[in-house]
Design an enzyme around this catalytic site. Structure first.
Site, PDB file in Angstrom:
ATOM      1  N   SER A  92      36.313  45.041  46.097  1.00  0.00           N
ATOM      2  CA  SER A  92      36.598  44.653  44.568  1.00  0.00           C
ATOM      3  C   SER A  92      35.552  44.671  43.979  1.00  0.00           C
ATOM      4  CB  SER A  92      37.568  43.350  44.662  1.00  0.00           C
ATOM      5  OG  SER A  92      37.832  42.961  43.499  1.00  0.00           O
ATOM      6  N   TYR A 132      39.100  34.583  47.677  1.00  0.00           N
ATOM      7  CA  TYR A 132      39.216  36.112  47.474  1.00  0.00           C
ATOM      8  C   TYR A 132      37.741  36.820  47.089  1.00  0.00           C
ATOM      9  CZ  TYR A 132      40.513  40.946  45.864  1.00  0.00           C
ATOM     10  OH  TYR A 132      40.613  42.227  45.739  1.00  0.00           O
TER      11      TYR A 132
END
Length: 272
Positions: free
Chosen positions: A141, A154
């Site tokens: 990401s 995350y």
């Protein structure tokens, strides 16, 4: 790497970006073993792959569990043959104020996003090394390249996945096995961001990309043996460079652009 006739494992295949990745890989001629924690949607993805003329096997898998991952790899080899491609796509997130987040949530995110990906890579690599053929793609990401407050755990797993991919790539070069990492910004229409954003538009500095953009980047990484593909607007593709030069400056730009306020707005959704 040439893809027609290859055998691939795809995690996180039951919904979201996973279904789009499965279709794109099938169109390139890849037979797929599809994995996800829940069987819901997994067979539906398999049917989409079969409709494109490729073989597909659905294997419910908990990527946090080593025995479950061994079963996945054994099933892949037994049903379709040696694994040529692994796409680690399984992932979860939890927006929160870090001082409030439950310890069990921290553990689940780290095991799902990072530990599971590393364990599965470890299980498929001996066969790839022996055949001097294979490619691993880790779906990370943009949060693995820049600071991402309110989604801190995350972000830490995605930073870890980037570092893992870069390091493993160098180790595997002597065997002719490729390793890539794909780093998208927010993804529209399906997936984690789509679920919590409720259709709200992200700030311009983090304009979402489509699931097809992510799938196309994954194919580019495999076929071109790319170390990293950032899936973002022009500004997003260089944000990590600015962050490396001046983290505070980059954070200031993000804050003034409303990105951090937007990220914080996700916290109540994850409290429900």
């Amino acid at each position: 790497m040439e893809l027609p006739g290859a055998v691939g494992i795809l995690t996180g295949a039951s919904r979201g970006i996973g279904t789009v990745l499965a279709e794109h890989l099938a169109r390139e001629g890849v037979d797929l073993v599809l994995a996800a924690r829940s069987p819901d949607g997994l067979e539906e993805t398999a049917e989409r792959v079969r409709a494109l003329g490729r073989r597909a096997v659905a294997v419910p898998t908990d990527v946090c569990d080593a025995d479950s991952l061994r079963h996945l790899v054994d099933s892949a080899v037994g049903e379709l043959g040696p694994v040529d491609v692994l796409v680690n796509n399984a992932g979860t997130e939890h927006y929160a104020y870090f001082e409030e987040i439950d310890l069990r949530v921290i553990e689940d995110i780290i095991r799902t996003n990072l530990v599971g990906a590393e364990m599965l890579a470890r299980l498929v690599l001996p066969g790839m090394v022996e055949r001097r053929r294979g490619h691993i793609v880790n779906i990370a990401s943009a949060a693995g390249k820049i600071p991402t407050p309110y989604n801190t755990v995350y972000a830490s797993t995605k930073h870890g996945l980037v570092g893992f991919s870069w390091s493993l790539r160098q180790e595997m070069k002597r065997y002719g096995v490729g390793v890539s990492v794909v780093c998208p910004v927010f993804v529209s229409d399906v997936g984690l961001f789509h679920t919590w954003s409720g259709g709200r538009r992200a700030p311009a500095v983090a304009s979402p990309v489509s699931p097809s953009d992510v799938a196309a980047a994954t194919l580019k990484a495999i076929k071109g043996d790319r170390a990293e593909v950032v899936v973002a607007s022009s500004l997003g593709k260089v944000a990590d460079v600015f962050a490396a030069i001046s983290p505070d400056f980059t954070a200031g730009v993000s804050r003034r652009a409303g990105l951090y306020e937007f990220l914080e707005s996700a916290v109540p959704h994850f409290r429900d």
